[in-house]
Structure formats: C-alpha cells, structure tokens
Enzyme design. Structure first.
Site, PDB file in Angstrom:
ATOM      1  N   ARG A  13       0.775   3.800  -3.296  1.00 42.85           N
ATOM      2  CA  ARG A  13       0.143   5.096  -3.015  1.00 42.85           C
ATOM      3  C   ARG A  13       1.169   6.205  -2.793  1.00 42.85           C
ATOM      4  O   ARG A  13       1.058   7.279  -3.383  1.00 42.85           O
ATOM      5  CB  ARG A  13      -0.777   4.978  -1.791  1.00 42.85           C
ATOM      6  CG  ARG A  13      -1.872   3.941  -1.941  1.00 42.85           C
ATOM      7  CD  ARG A  13      -2.903   4.044  -0.830  1.00 42.85           C
ATOM      8  NE  ARG A  13      -3.714   2.826  -0.738  1.00 42.85           N
ATOM      9  CZ  ARG A  13      -4.959   2.783  -0.262  1.00 42.85           C
ATOM     10  NH1 ARG A  13      -5.537   3.891   0.171  1.00 42.85           N
ATOM     11  NH2 ARG A  13      -5.611   1.651  -0.188  1.00 42.85           N
ATOM     12  N   ASP A  36      -5.260 -10.006  -8.125  1.00 42.46           N
ATOM     13  CA  ASP A  36      -5.634  -9.197  -9.291  1.00 42.46           C
ATOM     14  C   ASP A  36      -4.474  -8.481  -9.968  1.00 42.46           C
ATOM     15  O   ASP A  36      -4.213  -8.651 -11.169  1.00 42.46           O
ATOM     16  CB  ASP A  36      -6.732  -8.190  -8.904  1.00 42.46           C
ATOM     17  CG  ASP A  36      -6.357  -7.366  -7.663  1.00 42.46           C
ATOM     18  OD1 ASP A  36      -5.349  -7.682  -6.995  1.00 42.46           O
ATOM     19  OD2 ASP A  36      -7.085  -6.401  -7.361  1.00 42.46           O
ATOM     20  N   GLU A  39       0.825  -1.216   0.000  1.00 44.79           N
ATOM     21  CA  GLU A  39       0.000   0.000   0.000  1.00 44.79           C
ATOM     22  C   GLU A  39       0.857   1.264   0.000  1.00 44.79           C
ATOM     23  O   GLU A  39       0.550   2.236  -0.705  1.00 44.79           O
ATOM     24  CB  GLU A  39      -0.942   0.009   1.204  1.00 44.79           C
ATOM     25  CG  GLU A  39      -1.974  -1.111   1.215  1.00 44.79           C
ATOM     26  CD  GLU A  39      -3.028  -0.978   0.126  1.00 44.79           C
ATOM     27  OE1 GLU A  39      -3.032   0.043  -0.588  1.00 44.79           O
ATOM     28  OE2 GLU A  39      -3.849  -1.907  -0.015  1.00 44.79           O
ATOM     29  N   GLU A  89     -12.089   0.746 -10.369  1.00 48.70           N
ATOM     30  CA  GLU A  89     -11.735  -0.183 -11.446  1.00 48.70           C
ATOM     31  C   GLU A  89     -12.625  -0.061 -12.685  1.00 48.70           C
ATOM     32  O   GLU A  89     -12.131  -0.116 -13.821  1.00 48.70           O
ATOM     33  CB  GLU A  89     -11.757  -1.626 -10.917  1.00 48.70           C
ATOM     34  CG  GLU A  89     -10.608  -1.966 -10.000  1.00 48.70           C
ATOM     35  CD  GLU A  89     -10.803  -1.438  -8.589  1.00 48.70           C
ATOM     36  OE1 GLU A  89      -9.810  -1.321  -7.838  1.00 48.70           O
ATOM     37  OE2 GLU A  89     -11.978  -1.147  -8.218  1.00 48.70           O
TER      38      GLU A  89
END
Length: 631
Positions: free
Chosen positions: A266, A395, A262, A530
């Site tokens: 980010r 994913d 993360e 998404e």
C-alpha cells in the site's frame, strides 16, 4: 433722393395660357429669372444643391450594398425584403434579419476596415475579408464574402471549419456512454474523498457512518493508497492537496509497528507508482525512507521475513501468537523491493526478496505447484501442510510469480516454471463445476478432501490468467480466465443486493436450485476489488463489452447499498438482505486504491491508459514499470 430699396426675395406670377411653350422659350425665361436673383440668393441656392449632391453620392453605395445583401440572403427568392426602421436610431436603416442569421455580422465595407472592427470582437474570427456562413435549404454550407460573392465550402479560409462541422455531427453513443461511466467513477471517488477529507483527514481509514476514523499504522493509509488513483482519474485538485499532506505531514519516524506486507503493497507500492506516473521526486524520496525502514524484517535466521516491523526503532518480530508468516505475505513484496533497488542502485533490496523466492522454489511440501499457507521464519519450512487454497494467505503468491517474470523482462525462468506448474495444479486439484449452471470455480483442498469453498479473493485469478496469455502463455489460460470470470460475476448477480459475499460455497449436487450458497458468517462485503480487477483485464484484452456492462452493474450496486450520504462508502454485513444490508462503518483504503481505479480503467477504451505492455500492477493496483530489456 433715395434709390428704391432692393428686395431680397423673388416674386413670380404663374399663368396658365393653356398653350404649348417650346423648350427654348422656357430655358430663356428661367435664365431671366436666375439673373434677376441677387448674388446672395444665387449663392444660397448653389450651396443647397451642392449639399444635396454630396449627400446623394454618399448614400448611394450604402443603399446598393443593402440591396445586394437582400438578394443573396434571400436565397434567390423574388420580391424585396422590407426595410425596418431602428427606433433607437432613426437615422440608420437596417434590413430585416431572419432569426437563424441574427448573429451574423451585418457590417459591410472593405477588408481592411472590417479587420479593424473584428479585432475588437472575437479574436478567433478569421482575418482578412469578412466571411459569413449561410446554411442552404439542402443542408450545404456556403461562405459569403463582404462583396456578396459566394465561395464554396471547399474554398473557405476558416481553419476551424472542419472541426466545427465535426462537432455538429451526432456524437457516437458508445463514446457518450464511456464518458458517462468514467464520470460516474470520478463522482464516486469525489464522494468517497469528501468523507475521508471531512472526517478522517490524515488518518488511516474512514468510518463513514459514525463520521470518524480508525488507525492501523497512523500513516495516512487511505491517502497514500489513493494517490495514483487520483492521478489516473485526472482529479488534479484532490491530488494536489494530498501531495501537500505527503510533503508536510507524512513522516515514518514513528514508534509504531507496521505489517511488512500491508505497508509494502500500500505505502511503498503507492509511492513508487505515483513517482513513475508523475515524475515527482518527492514520492521517490518518501519511498526510499519507508523502504529502508522495513528492511529489519529480513533479519531472521532463515531470511524469511518477520511479519511486523517497528519503523521507528528499526526492530522486527513475528506475531505474538506464532513464529510463522503467511506464504502470501512473504512472497508478495518482491515487485516493490525489486523496483526500489533498481531506482536506488542499492542491491540489498532485491537481494533480500529474491532470497525468499529461491527458498520457496526449492521447498518440500508443495502439491503439484500449490503451496501451503504458512512458513516458519526460524526454520524456513512450510507449516500446516496439506491445506491448499488460492484464497487468503496464499493468493498473491501465484499472482507475483507471473508478474515478477513480466517485470524482469521474461528472463527469470524459475518464476515462470513455478507459475505454470501452479496453474496445472489448480486444474488438477481445485477446479470443479457447479449446479445448475455448470459454473467453473476454484475450491480448496484439505488433507485430500475437496471443499467447494471459494473466497472472493480468488477472483484475482481470471485477470492473472488473461495477463499471462497476453504475454505469450498458453491460449487455454485465456479460455479458463473467461470461464472463471463468469463465475465471479455470478457471485454478484445471484445475490439480492447484486454484491458478492466474502466467501461463497458452490453447489455441486444435481438439481440444486442455485449455484452459489452463502453461510451466515460469510455474507459481508468489504468493497473488495478482485472481480473488477479481472473484468478490467478481460475487457482490455478481448474488448468484449459484456465485461464493461457487468462492471457497471456492480458499480450501481455499490452506489445503492454501500454509499453513505454524508461522504464515503461502507462495507456491509449482509449481501442477501437488500432492505437491511447492515453497514459495518468502515471504508477500506483499497476501495480508493484499487476498486475505483479498476472501475475507471475498465470503462476506458484507451489501451495506453496505464499500458499493460509497459506496466505491471502490484497486488494493491499500483503500477510499476516493466524493466527495459537491457537490464
């Protein structure tokens, strides 16, 4: 004896004889009368006559010019324009002005004099002789010089004439719509930013309903995630105040645990992207700082990184409940560290993340290119075998296979091979059709059993497939992308709020009333990006307006059901209850970092606004450059 006094006046006796007096006698009589006047009287009369003559000479050109002006402005019509006395200055006469021409200068005179007058007015007026535009009845325009001569429009000297005519033309409706939608995204960002600034400034996330904030890492996550979004949207004031905070307040010298994945996508990704878009080295220096502090995560027996790092102490560890890391987390940090290594010239960054990819490439436990969800940091082996999904925990592994290949100039064939094999694995094992509309969806496989469960996260796939087709892969990838895009849109359209759930289950039985079914625990919406992301890719490559229109519907639903009046947007608990969607009181940083950014890019028709031939987006929508071919 005194002489008689001289009288300073003339006494005339006029008689009417009723007869004819010829001109010669009349001239002689007048001459005698003139001779009888005193010298003073004759001087006074001559002086008065001289004044009248001078006044007449001075007045004649002005009256002549007014007469000519009336003839031209009257458009050739007969009859005279009436004179109007200016009651504020009775000595000045002016022609009556038609209302449509009241703003046109009435000054007349030689060009040099007119230039002096114009120089005191609007500096954008053309220099030289005074020119005036007159609209003819047939719609044509003519220029009139100060002398009243008519100049055809083609001969005019106004350098802005064509621009003025173009501005007067009706605007393109599609351009008006585009700007309206772009402004709607900017307004949505300002509203979200207002909530963050008022109630969560410098903190990780906004809680808009309670007007407070929450912390995850304590690193201003929302602010850093949103930096490049503000730059792309042209929000200069907001960007500048955020930059000032980064410069003065953002410090990574903290005794705090952060998640490697993360914080990489980010914070490191956001800083690198902002550096490339702005050229401001402040962001590069901050990126170097956080990047170096994350490196202890790779100090494991297997070189598969731990999930958590203490950036102040320089230590790393797995989660307290397991020694596993998720496959998506360890294989979706490569774009950022590779770019950091290129910018710094330090090979350790790229070496660390590419070692992970080499190991995953050769691991046992895949099924037709599909990978399990977990990998052990001690052994370097897959765990929890037999479960395959394109949703959470797996994913972005597939996304980064393609994007690393693109980033590196399409030279790393192992990455491309793994990606192509995975796409075939999806087609073979996970692709099914729903009922009644026959929507193509991606399910999950668990120990040989197929489940029609599809996470919203899987909606990254249409965009990734389209990106691959754009970069030369099989055209069938684009066709599959279009089919899946329709499915992701229907996940929104078939919900009562127009917003998609976190997880959907698709009906496959013939005769089903609705394609999408949502379990009670899955009905929340987290403001995820998404679907909007994939709409952006599909529109950028196809120019099919329906993708923009679908995105517009989704943005309106966000505004209707998630917008908080005092500032910010909130995730909601129930997309199936428009009367009570039940706000969760949290605005994820990715709503500003990804969702609104992709909305803006979707509604823009400018292919050079973050060109997909020059940049590749990381999984947090931060743009990183495609490397030059020489590298």
């Amino acid at each position: 004896m005194q002489p008689p006094s001289r009288r300073d006046f003339v006494s005339l006796t006029v008689t009417d004889s009723g007869g004819y007096t010829n001109g010669k006698q009349r001239r002689q009589s007048c001459w005698r009368k003139w001779k009888q006047l005193s010298r003073l009287q004759r001087s006074l009369i001559l002086f008065v006559l001289a004044l009248l003559l001078i006044g007449g000479i001075a007045t004649y050109p002005r009256l002549s010019a007014h007469s000519g002006d009336t003839a031209v402005e009257g458009n050739g019509s007969e009859g005279k324009q009436p004179f109007v006395v200016d009651m504020k200055n009775q000595a000045r006469l002016a022609l009556h002005e038609p209302p449509s021409e009241r703003k046109i200068s009435r000054k007349r005179g030689p060009p040099v004099l007119q230039n002096r007058v114009q120089s005191k007015g609007n500096g954008s007026e053309p220099q030289g002789a005074e020119l005036k535009i007159v609209q003819e009845e047939d719609g044509t325009k003519k220029l009139i010089s100060w002398r009243g001569a008519v100049i055809e429009a083609e001969q005019g000297t106004d350098p802005n004439a064509k621009e003025k005519e173009k501005a007067a033309e009706p605007e393109d409706p599609s351009a008006v719509q585009q700007e309206s939608r772009l402004e709607a995204v900017r307004e949505a960002f300002r509203h979200a930013w207002k909530g963050y600034k008022d109630f969560a400034w410098g903190h990780d996330e906004l809680k808009p309903v309670s007007k407070s904030h929450s912390e995850w890492f304590g690193l201003g996550l929302t602010l850093v995630d949103a930096l490049d979004t503000m730059w792309i949207l042209g929000l200069k004031e907001e960007f500048q105040e955020a930059r000032e905070w980064v410069d003065k307040e953002l410090s990574f010298n903290k005794n705090v645990d952060v998640n490697l994945f993360e914080s990489t996508i980010r914070i490191l990704g956001g800083l690198l992207s902002t550096y490339h878009l702005t050229g401001d080295v402040l962001f590069l220096e901050k990126a170097k700082d956080i990047g170096s502090r994350l490196m202890p995560a790779f100090s494991t027996p297997s070189k598969i990184p731990y999930s958590d790092v203490n950036i102040g102490k320089g230590t790393a560890h797995p989660p307290r409940w397991t020694s596993d890391s998720t496959v998506a987390e360890v294989t979706s940090i490569q774009l950022e560290f590779r770019e950091l290594g290129r910018l710094t010239g330090d090979p350790k960054y790229q070496a660390a993340v590419m070692e992970v990819m080499r190991q995953v490439h050769k691991l046992e436990g895949k099924q037709d290119g599909l990978v399990p969800m977990f990998i052990n940091t001690n052994s370097g082996q897959f765990t929890h075998l037999g479960i395959y999904t394109l949703g959470a925990r797996a994913d972005s592994y597939y996304e980064y296979l393609l994007k690393q290949w693109i980033q590196g100039g399409k030279k790393e064939t192992e990455l491309l091979e793994d990606y192509l094999q995975a796409v075939e694995g999806v087609k073979k094992n996970l692709l099914k059709k729903s009922s009644p509309l026959g929507l193509t969806f991606v399910g999950e496989l668990s120990h040989g059993h197929f489940s029609p469960k599809m996470d919203h996260l899987v909606c990254f796939l249409p965009g990734t497939l389209a990106l691959g087709a754009h970069h030369g892969l099989d055209a069938e990838h684009m066709e599959l992308a279009k089919q899946l895009m329709e499915t992701c849109y229907q996940m929104y359209a078939q919900m009562e709020t127009g917003l998609a759930p976190e997880i959907a289950h698709f009906n496959m039985q013939t005769g089903s009333a609705q394609d999408v079914d949502v379990k009670l625990a899955d009905r929340h919406n987290l403001l995820r990006p998404e679907t909007v992301e994939s709409l952006f890719y599909l529109y950028r490559f196809t120019k099919d307006k329906r993708y923009q229109n679908w995105g517009w519907e989704i943005l309106q639903s966000f505004n209707k059901y998630t917008r908080v009046e005092t500032g910010g947007y909130t995730s909601i608990n129930n997309v199936r209850d428009p009367k009570n969607p039940s706000p969760r009181d949290k605005m994820e940083s990715f709503f500003l970092g990804e969702t609104l950014k992709y909305f803006y890019l979707l509604f823009s028709d400018d292919p050079n606004l973050v060109s997909l031939d020059k940049y590749v987006f990381n999984t947090e929508a931060h743009a990183l450059p495609i490397w030059p071919q020489a590298e």
